[in-house]
Design a protein around this motif. Structure first.
Motif, PDB file in Angstrom:
ATOM      1  N   LEU A 180       0.640  -1.154  -0.069  1.00 59.92           N
ATOM      2  CA  LEU A 180       0.032   0.078   0.026  1.00 59.92           C
ATOM      3  C   LEU A 180       1.115   1.214  -0.075  1.00 59.92           C
ATOM      4  O   LEU A 180       0.528   2.365  -0.639  1.00 59.92           O
ATOM      5  N   LEU A 181       2.115   1.181   0.852  1.00 62.44           N
ATOM      6  CA  LEU A 181       2.815   2.571   0.575  1.00 62.44           C
ATOM      7  C   LEU A 181       3.461   2.676  -0.612  1.00 62.44           C
ATOM      8  O   LEU A 181       3.652   3.624  -0.997  1.00 62.44           O
ATOM      9  N   ALA A 182       3.793   1.633  -1.204  1.00 61.95           N
ATOM     10  CA  ALA A 182       4.497   1.804  -2.683  1.00 61.95           C
ATOM     11  C   ALA A 182       3.312   2.352  -3.653  1.00 61.95           C
ATOM     12  O   ALA A 182       3.897   3.200  -4.296  1.00 61.95           O
ATOM     13  N   ALA A 215       3.314  10.781  -6.619  1.00 53.09           N
ATOM     14  CA  ALA A 215       4.034  11.196  -7.703  1.00 53.09           C
ATOM     15  C   ALA A 215       3.321  11.439  -8.998  1.00 53.09           C
ATOM     16  O   ALA A 215       3.849  12.484  -9.824  1.00 53.09           O
ATOM     17  N   GLN A 216       2.372  11.050  -9.264  1.00 53.55           N
ATOM     18  CA  GLN A 216       1.507  11.147 -10.347  1.00 53.55           C
ATOM     19  C   GLN A 216       0.484  12.404 -10.066  1.00 53.55           C
ATOM     20  O   GLN A 216      -0.286  12.983 -10.919  1.00 53.55           O
ATOM     21  N   GLY A 217       0.434  12.885  -8.765  1.00 53.92           N
ATOM     22  CA  GLY A 217      -0.516  13.875  -8.527  1.00 53.92           C
ATOM     23  C   GLY A 217      -1.732  13.378  -8.125  1.00 53.92           C
ATOM     24  O   GLY A 217      -2.821  14.235  -8.120  1.00 53.92           O
ATOM     25  N   SER A 234      -3.162  12.842  -2.098  1.00 58.37           N
ATOM     26  CA  SER A 234      -2.478  13.744  -1.183  1.00 58.37           C
ATOM     27  C   SER A 234      -1.339  13.550  -0.393  1.00 58.37           C
ATOM     28  O   SER A 234      -1.206  12.088  -0.343  1.00 58.37           O
ATOM     29  N   GLU A 235      -0.675  14.489   0.177  1.00 52.50           N
ATOM     30  CA  GLU A 235       0.336  14.119   0.944  1.00 52.50           C
ATOM     31  C   GLU A 235      -0.139  13.308   2.313  1.00 52.50           C
ATOM     32  O   GLU A 235       0.727  12.384   2.780  1.00 52.50           O
ATOM     33  N   ARG A 236      -1.477  13.780   2.716  1.00 50.81           N
ATOM     34  CA  ARG A 236      -1.808  13.025   3.945  1.00 50.81           C
ATOM     35  C   ARG A 236      -2.064  11.539   3.708  1.00 50.81           C
ATOM     36  O   ARG A 236      -1.773  10.756   4.558  1.00 50.81           O
ATOM     37  N   GLU A 237      -2.590  10.918   2.713  1.00 49.80           N
ATOM     38  CA  GLU A 237      -2.477   9.571   2.252  1.00 49.80           C
ATOM     39  C   GLU A 237      -1.280   8.899   2.095  1.00 49.80           C
ATOM     40  O   GLU A 237      -1.203   7.828   2.708  1.00 49.80           O
ATOM     41  N   LEU A 238      -0.244   9.512   1.657  1.00 49.99           N
ATOM     42  CA  LEU A 238       0.976   9.258   1.714  1.00 49.99           C
ATOM     43  C   LEU A 238       1.671   8.936   3.199  1.00 49.99           C
ATOM     44  O   LEU A 238       2.272   7.817   3.411  1.00 49.99           O
TER      45      LEU A 238
END
Length: 394
Positions: A140-142, A149-151, A154-158
């Motif tokens: 899931l992290l990958a 990276a593809q936009g 969101s940063e929060r989900e990462l």
């Protein structure tokens, strides 16, 4: 000093000091006794208090290893029981206790063995589950990293994906840590070793100061088998008499010296720890504690030593030898040598004593030479009714 004429010499002696009475003490008299003068000079003085003390173990530096259960005392698999004076590390296996199987104890131990085997299976299952959770979290992290990276995320989900992966990794590490004791039990069982035994581990690193275990001996639960002492650092506990407590600064400096050497000076430094707020009713003294490094093990537990406590310090104080002081009618006086055979009496006010010297607060100027040895002879001459005859002995 040699003068050109008797008149010049008499005039010089008359200038010894305004209002001061000159005392004649001839060279012939000085030569017959131990006589010495010394100039008043500035020195760094430290006043000290020497008190009896003893070496004790700091808190947490003494470990007890006792039998956790009744059974047979067994030596460690890799050698014999440690002997008196042996050095051990923290957690080192000193031996083990093998409970004797039989009666109710034997039944209980068999039950414990079954529980250990069952718990070992549970741990292995938990490890497999943790591995699966970690594999899924890493996938899931990958995915989240690609989408971000593809936009497309969101940063929060990462961040959430990273957190889940770290949590899964920690869960796996914790489960694997639980496996260790059960893995050791399984290996011992498969090797056909003695029945369930409990290792005797040293709680601290140090030296064995008591070893009471005999191979194969039956011991009762709670019996002390080993004592371990760490004396790499020690505490020095001294007794300060109640009347001297007011002389101590808030955190006094100190050194320690052998108690069997009364005039010992210098010594090794010790660091202040605490001063007891209570007075012992029998000794009328308070405990003061210092710590000291003991890397060479030269300080033995219980050794009698003396603490030399610093009570006051004066930098660059005008001072003279203590031996120059003469008590006269309840006051301190010294004799200043103003000429080769001429002396004057001076009242002085003194301060702290240190290393054979005393601070002079008034009565002496820097550079003036005081009688450091033979002062009482000069005093006797000052009260003598006989005027010494001038001349030279051959």
């Amino acid at each position: 000093t040699v003068y050109a004429s008797d008149a010049e010499a008499a005039r010089a002696q008359g200038e010894a000091g305004e209002g001061e009475s000159t005392i004649a003490f001839l060279k012939e008299q000085q030569w017959k006794i131990a006589f010495r003068n010394e100039p008043a000079a500035k020195r760094s003085l430290v006043e000290t208090l020497r008190v009896p003390a003893r070496v004790i173990a700091p808190p947490g530096r003494r470990g007890i290893v006792s039998a956790p259960a009744s059974g047979l005392a067994l030596e460690p698999a890799d050698g014999a029981f440690p002997r008196l004076g042996s050095r051990v590390t923290a957690g080192a296996v000193l031996g083990s206790i093998a409970p004797v199987l039989g009666g109710s104890e034997g039944t209980q131990l068999l039950s414990i063995r079954a529980e250990l085997e069952a718990r070992g299976i549970e741990i292995e299952t938990e490890i497999e589950r943790a591995k699966a959770k970690l594999a899924r979290a890493e996938k899931l992290l990958a995915r989240a990293e690609r989408l971000q990276a593809q936009g497309a995320s969101s940063e929060r989900e990462l961040e959430d994906a990273r957190f889940d992966a770290e949590l899964a990794k920690a869960d796996l590490q914790a489960a694997e840590k639980l496996r260790e004791p059960y893995e050791a039990f399984r290996k011992a069982r498969d090797a056909g070793s003695a029945p369930l035994s409990v290792p005797l581990r040293s709680p601290i690193a140090g030296i064995i100061i008591a070893a009471r275990a005999t191979p194969g001996e039956f011991v009762e639960a709670g019996r002390v088998l080993f004592e371990v002492l760490d004396l790499s650092d020690v505490w020095i506990e001294g007794d300060v008499p109640e009347p001297d407590l007011d002389r101590l600064p808030p955190s006094p400096r100190a050194t320690f010296v052998p108690s069997h050497v009364p005039g010992a000076v210098g010594g090794r430094p010790a660091a202040y720890v605490t001063l007891s707020p209570s007075i012992d009713h029998e000794t009328q003294s308070a405990l003061i504690v210092f710590s000291a490094a003991n890397p060479d093990g030269a300080l033995f537990l219980g050794a009698a030593i003396d603490l030399v406590l610093e009570t006051a310090r004066v930098e660059e104080a005008l001072s003279i030898p203590v031996s120059a002081l003469v008590e006269e009618d309840g006051r301190s006086v010294v004799f200043v040598q103003v000429e080769g055979e001429a002396f004057v009496r001076r009242d002085v006010r003194t301060g702290i004593h240190s290393g054979g010297y005393v601070a002079v607060l008034s009565g002496i100027e820097e550079g003036e030479r005081v009688v450091a040895e033979g002062a009482y002879a000069v005093r006797l001459q000052s009260v003598s009714t006989t005027i010494p005859a001038h001349g030279h002995a051959h």
